[in-house]
Design a protein around this motif. Structure first.
Motif, PDB file in Angstrom:
ATOM      1  N   MET A  86     -28.045  10.750 -15.148  1.00  0.00           N
ATOM      2  CA  MET A  86     -28.667  10.450 -16.436  1.00  0.00           C
ATOM      3  C   MET A  86     -29.665   9.322 -16.277  1.00  0.00           C
ATOM      4  N   SER A  87     -30.619   9.298 -17.182  1.00  0.00           N
ATOM      5  CA  SER A  87     -31.625   8.248 -17.120  1.00  0.00           C
ATOM      6  C   SER A  87     -31.225   7.029 -17.939  1.00  0.00           C
ATOM      7  N   HIS A  88     -30.301   7.213 -18.900  1.00  0.00           N
ATOM      8  CA  HIS A  88     -29.855   6.114 -19.755  1.00  0.00           C
ATOM      9  C   HIS A  88     -28.348   6.224 -19.943  1.00  0.00           C
ATOM     10  N   PRO A  89     -27.642   5.103 -20.016  1.00  0.00           N
ATOM     11  CA  PRO A  89     -26.200   5.172 -20.213  1.00  0.00           C
ATOM     12  C   PRO A  89     -25.813   5.589 -21.628  1.00  0.00           C
ATOM     13  N   LEU A  90     -26.704   5.415 -22.578  1.00  0.00           N
ATOM     14  CA  LEU A  90     -26.425   5.787 -23.961  1.00  0.00           C
ATOM     15  C   LEU A  90     -27.376   6.895 -24.387  1.00  0.00           C
TER      16      LEU A  90
END
Length: 98
Positions: A53-57
């Motif tokens: 993923m590029s972002h954790p959220l």
């Protein structure tokens, strides 16, 4: 796992265009060796069933919906313009048409 030598650190510093003193090379060799080991631990823990993923959220679009609202009439908008032409703002030409 990893054993970074002083020469490895000097090579990385040269690639990054960072000038380091001899005592800095010795200190950074140990620190970078620890960092490489920690990254190796993260790679061991990462499960194959977890997608990258590029972002954790999760990201969500926070833009508001377009809606028609009362605004200025064309004459009111152009009333204080330094230059108006054919019902539009007049601006200096920046490109020559050939």
């Amino acid at each position: 796992m990893s054993n970074l030598s002083r020469d490895d650190v000097a090579h990385v510093a040269m690639l990054a265009r960072i000038q380091l003193e001899d005592h800095e090379l010795d200190r950074l060799a140990g620190q970078l060796d620890q960092i490489v080991d920690w990254v190796g631990q993260v790679n061991e823990i990462a499960a194959a069933d977890v997608p990258p993923m590029s972002h954790p959220l999760p990201l969500a679009n926070v833009s508001r919906e377009d809606e028609v609202r009362p605004s200025l009439a064309q004459e009111q908008a152009l009333a204080n313009a330094p230059a108006a032409q054919d019902g539009r703002f007049g601006v200096p030409r920046i490109l020559d048409e050939e």
